[in-house]
Design an enzyme around this catalytic site. Structure first.
Site, short mmCIF file in Angstrom:
data_model
loop_
_atom_site.label_atom_id
_atom_site.label_comp_id
_atom_site.label_asym_id
_atom_site.label_seq_id
_atom_site.Cartn_x
_atom_site.Cartn_y
_atom_site.Cartn_z
CE1 TYR A 1 53.65 38.61 34.17
CE2 TYR A 1 55.46 39.97 34.94
CZ TYR A 1 54.72 38.81 35.02
OH TYR A 1 55.03 37.86 35.97
CG LEU B 1 53.61 41.15 50.04
CD1 LEU B 1 53.43 42.65 50.01
CD2 LEU B 1 54.47 40.71 51.22
CB ILE C 1 59.92 39.24 42.55
CG1 ILE C 1 59.12 37.97 42.23
CG2 ILE C 1 61.39 39.04 42.24
CD1 ILE C 1 59.01 37.67 40.74
#
Length: 267
Positions: free
Chosen positions: A41, A182, A221
Site C-alpha cells: 500500500y 461496500l 474493514i
C-alpha cells in the site's frame, strides 16, 4: 488469543500522508480497534504516524499488515525481511496479524509459510493470516503451519457473498475479513440494500456492514478517509438487522467481483 472487532479501518489506496495519518488517528480515537494496512500500500509510515498521534494504548487494538509477492516477495527470507521492515515503518514492536497477501507469484506454501511460524516464534507477529485464498489453499496452509490459521481476508459484500468461504471459516473457526465491504460504493445503488436502509433510517453503508456482522466469523474493514464516513461506518455497530432484513440481502443474486485478474486463485 487475539479477537477481531466486527468493524476495522482499512487503508488501501490511502497514500496521502496527512489524510492517512488523520484517518487512522480519528478511527482509533472514535473507538475502532482494528487497523489494516500492507507493505504494497505504500502507507505504513503514515499509518504509524496516525497510531503515534492517537491517544490510544497500543495494546488495545489489532494492527495488521501483509507481505506481497510484487513488493518484497514471498520467499522465506523475503517474508521475514518484509515483516521487519513493516515493523520499522509502523514504529511498533510487533504486528498482531500478518498476512500472505496473495497466493500468487513467488508464493510456495512449503517455503513461504514456515517464515510466518518463525515470526510468531520470535514474537514479531502474533497471528498468521492469508488473503485471497480459496478453501483448498486455506486447508493446505493449515496443514503446513504450526501456528493456527487466524484469518483469511477476501473481497466480500452483498454483491459478492462468498457463501463457501463463510461456511469454511465457520467450520474451521477462523476469521473471514471482508475487504471492499461496500463494493467500492456500489451498495448505495442496490435496491435491496436501499430498502433496508430506508426501513431503519440509516445509510446503505451501515446496512452492508451490519449484514456482514450478522454472519458468524465475519468482520469488515471498510476504507474511509473523512471523519463523516469513518463515523458512519462505526455507527453500523448500533444497527441490528432482523431476520427479514438479512434474508432480503441474502437473496441478492448478483455476483460482482471488483478485484479480479487471470492469475487470481479462483480463476
Amino acid at each position: 488469543m487475539t479477537e477481531l472487532p466486527p468493524v476495522g479501518i482499512g487503508t488501501w489506496e490511502n497514500t496521502d500522508p496527512e489524510a492517512c495519518a488523520n484517518a487512522v488517528q480519528t478511527a482509533l480515537e472514535m473507538g475502532y480497534r482494528h487497523v489494516d494496512t500492507a507493505d504494497i500500500y505504500g502507507n505504513e509510515e503514515h499509518v504509524g504516524e496516525g497510531i503515534e498521534r492517537a491517544d490510544v494504548d497500543r495494546e488495545s487494538f489489532v494492527l495488521a499488515s501483509k507481505a506481497h509477492t510484487q513488493a518484497t516477495g514471498l520467499t522465506y527470507d523475503a517474508v521475514v525481511e518484509t515483516a521487519e521492515q513493516s515493523l520499522d515503518r509502523l514504529g511498533v514492536d510487533a504486528l498482531d496479524l500478518f498476512y500472505v497477501h496473495w497466493p500468487t507469484g513467488e508464493y510456495d506454501a512449503e517455503e513461504t509459510l514456515p517464515a510466518f511460524d518463525e515470526l510468531v516464534a520470535d514474537g514479531l507477529i502474533r497471528e498468521v493470516g492469508v488473503s485471497n485464498f480459496t478453501p483448498e489453499l486455506v486447508e493446505e496452509a493449515m496443514e503446513i503451519l504450526d501456528a493456527p490459521l487466524f484469518a483469511n481476508q477476501v473481497e466480500m459484500h452483498p454483491l459478492l457473498q462468498q457463501e463457501e468461504l463463510v461456511a469454511h471459516a465457520q467450520a474451521h473457526d477462523y476469521y473471514l475479513v471482508a475487504y471492499s465491504p461496500l463494493a467500492r460504493g456500489d451498495v448505495f445503488d442496490v435496491p435491496e440494500v436501499s430498502e433496508v436502509a430506508d426501513k431503519h433510517g440509516v445509510s446503505e453503508a451501515q446496512v452492508s456492514l451490519a449484514w456482514l456482522r450478522s454472519k458468524d466469523n465475519v468482520v469488515a474493514i471498510p476504507k474511509a478517509t473523512s471523519r463523516a464516513h469513518i463515523e458512519d461506518n462505526y455507527a453500523s455497530l448500533d444497527l441490528e438487522l432482523d431476520e427479514e432484513d438479512v434474508a432480503t440481502i441474502d437473496e441478492i443474486e448478483r455476483e460482482d467481483r471488483h478485484l479480479d485478474f487471470d492469475a487470481a486463485p479462483w480463476n
